[in-house]
Design a protein around this motif. Sequence first.
Motif, PDB file in Angstrom:
ATOM      1  N   THR A   1      14.051  44.853  39.457  1.00 31.36           N
ATOM      2  CA  THR A   1      15.374  44.880  38.816  1.00 31.36           C
ATOM      3  C   THR A   1      16.409  44.454  39.847  1.00 31.36           C
TER       4      THR A   1
ATOM      5  N   LEU B   1      20.393  43.619  40.883  1.00 33.00           N
ATOM      6  CA  LEU B   1      21.804  43.848  40.578  1.00 33.00           C
ATOM      7  C   LEU B   1      22.568  42.537  40.701  1.00 33.00           C
TER       8      LEU B   1
ATOM      9  N   GLU C   1      16.021  35.748  35.154  1.00 34.45           N
ATOM     10  CA  GLU C   1      15.158  36.678  34.418  1.00 34.45           C
ATOM     11  C   GLU C   1      13.862  35.991  34.013  1.00 34.45           C
TER      12      GLU C   1
ATOM     13  N   THR D   1      14.212  41.744  35.922  1.00 33.33           N
ATOM     14  CA  THR D   1      15.233  42.209  34.992  1.00 33.33           C
ATOM     15  C   THR D   1      16.563  42.242  35.728  1.00 33.33           C
TER      16      THR D   1
ATOM     17  N   ALA E   1      20.432  43.600  36.231  1.00 30.23           N
ATOM     18  CA  ALA E   1      21.248  44.784  35.961  1.00 30.23           C
ATOM     19  C   ALA E   1      22.687  44.472  36.364  1.00 30.23           C
TER      20      ALA E   1
ATOM     21  N   GLN F   1      26.050  51.324  34.091  1.00 32.98           N
ATOM     22  CA  GLN F   1      24.796  51.129  33.377  1.00 32.98           C
ATOM     23  C   GLN F   1      23.775  50.408  34.261  1.00 32.98           C
ATOM     24  N   GLY F   2      24.248  49.425  35.033  1.00 31.07           N
ATOM     25  CA  GLY F   2      23.356  48.700  35.929  1.00 31.07           C
ATOM     26  C   GLY F   2      22.793  49.591  37.025  1.00 31.07           C
TER      27      GLY F   2
ATOM     28  N   LYS G   1      22.304  52.740  36.783  1.00 31.32           N
ATOM     29  CA  LYS G   1      21.317  53.584  36.106  1.00 31.32           C
ATOM     30  C   LYS G   1      19.985  52.846  35.984  1.00 31.32           C
ATOM     31  N   GLN G   2      20.042  51.536  35.678  1.00 29.40           N
ATOM     32  CA  GLN G   2      18.817  50.735  35.588  1.00 29.40           C
ATOM     33  C   GLN G   2      18.091  50.688  36.932  1.00 29.40           C
ATOM     34  N   LEU G   3      18.865  50.543  38.020  1.00 31.86           N
ATOM     35  CA  LEU G   3      18.263  50.503  39.355  1.00 31.86           C
ATOM     36  C   LEU G   3      17.551  51.818  39.662  1.00 31.86           C
TER      37      LEU G   3
ATOM     38  N   GLN H   1      16.393  54.052  37.570  1.00 32.46           N
ATOM     39  CA  GLN H   1      15.210  54.205  36.719  1.00 32.46           C
ATOM     40  C   GLN H   1      14.046  53.375  37.239  1.00 32.46           C
TER      41      GLN H   1
ATOM     42  N   ILE I   1      13.814  47.070  43.529  1.00 36.29           N
ATOM     43  CA  ILE I   1      15.141  46.623  43.115  1.00 36.29           C
ATOM     44  C   ILE I   1      15.675  45.676  44.182  1.00 36.29           C
TER      45      ILE I   1
END
Length: 297
Positions: A145, A147, A165, A170, A172, A177-178, A180-182, A184, A192
């Motif tokens: 993921t 950023l 992508e 993925t 972020a 929200q981004g 949070k994706q990192l 997760q 990441i």
Amino acid sequence: MNKMKPLIKKVFTTFVVSCLKLLRFLPLPIIHGLGVVLGLISFLFNKDHRDHAIRNLKQYNLTTNKTGLIGLLFKCTLENSKGALETFAIWFKPQSQVIPWVKKVFGWSDVEKGLQSGKGVIFLTPHLGCFEITSLYYGARHPMTVLYRPPRQKWLLPLITDGRERGQITLAPANAQGVKQLLQALKRGEAIGILPDQAPLAGEGEWAPFFGHQAYTMTLASKLAHKTGAQVFMAFGERLSFGRGYNIHIRAVNAGGIDTPTLLNAEIERTIQQCPAQYLWMYDRYKVRNQPPPPAL
């Protein structure tokens, strides 16, 4: 006339994108050759760009005399122009054609060991060399993921999304929200990617020295490392001469090595000094995003 402006802009943007997409048909030596030509033109005729770069390079004290300064500026200008064209070529070419451009990877065994811990890995990739190739190479093998900050030019957004992508990558966005994706992704034991030398927004960093001058520096990477126990790596794609491809350099950072913005910047400096001519010195690392002025050194 005002009603025609959006149409003219759309037509022009479509034309530019169509021209850039032609790069996918060219081999890397030709792409870098065109970059050299573009860099020469910029060096000779783009005075504002040249003066801005000279101001930056003088701050970094990487050269001891005017001859060395101009020489480094010339190399940087050519390398940055190569980087601009190769970025679009990498975005538009099939992944299967881009990955073979990577000739060697140094430090890959350390990455595999880091993944075995199950706590994830954090790649910190400065604006050095080809920073598009590193994530693409990793994403062809493992989930990652990355950023990113959406560009000001809206027409670039779909190009960035489609170009980056691919494989198991993925994107972020650089917002709550981004982040949070990192987090997760790290909790899943995945990787990441973060650009550690990007100037953060107000409230998202701290002042710290960077090549002897105060720069507003992100704290996100160290917070994520502390929260998850993830292994941190500095990584960059070295651009080889004559369009021969890239060598990816990956270096593990010791625990606590980025605990503070000062330590993080020291690691970034150490990485840049491996290949200073390929750093994006034209990037305004010292720009201010509405945060308080820096303390005196």
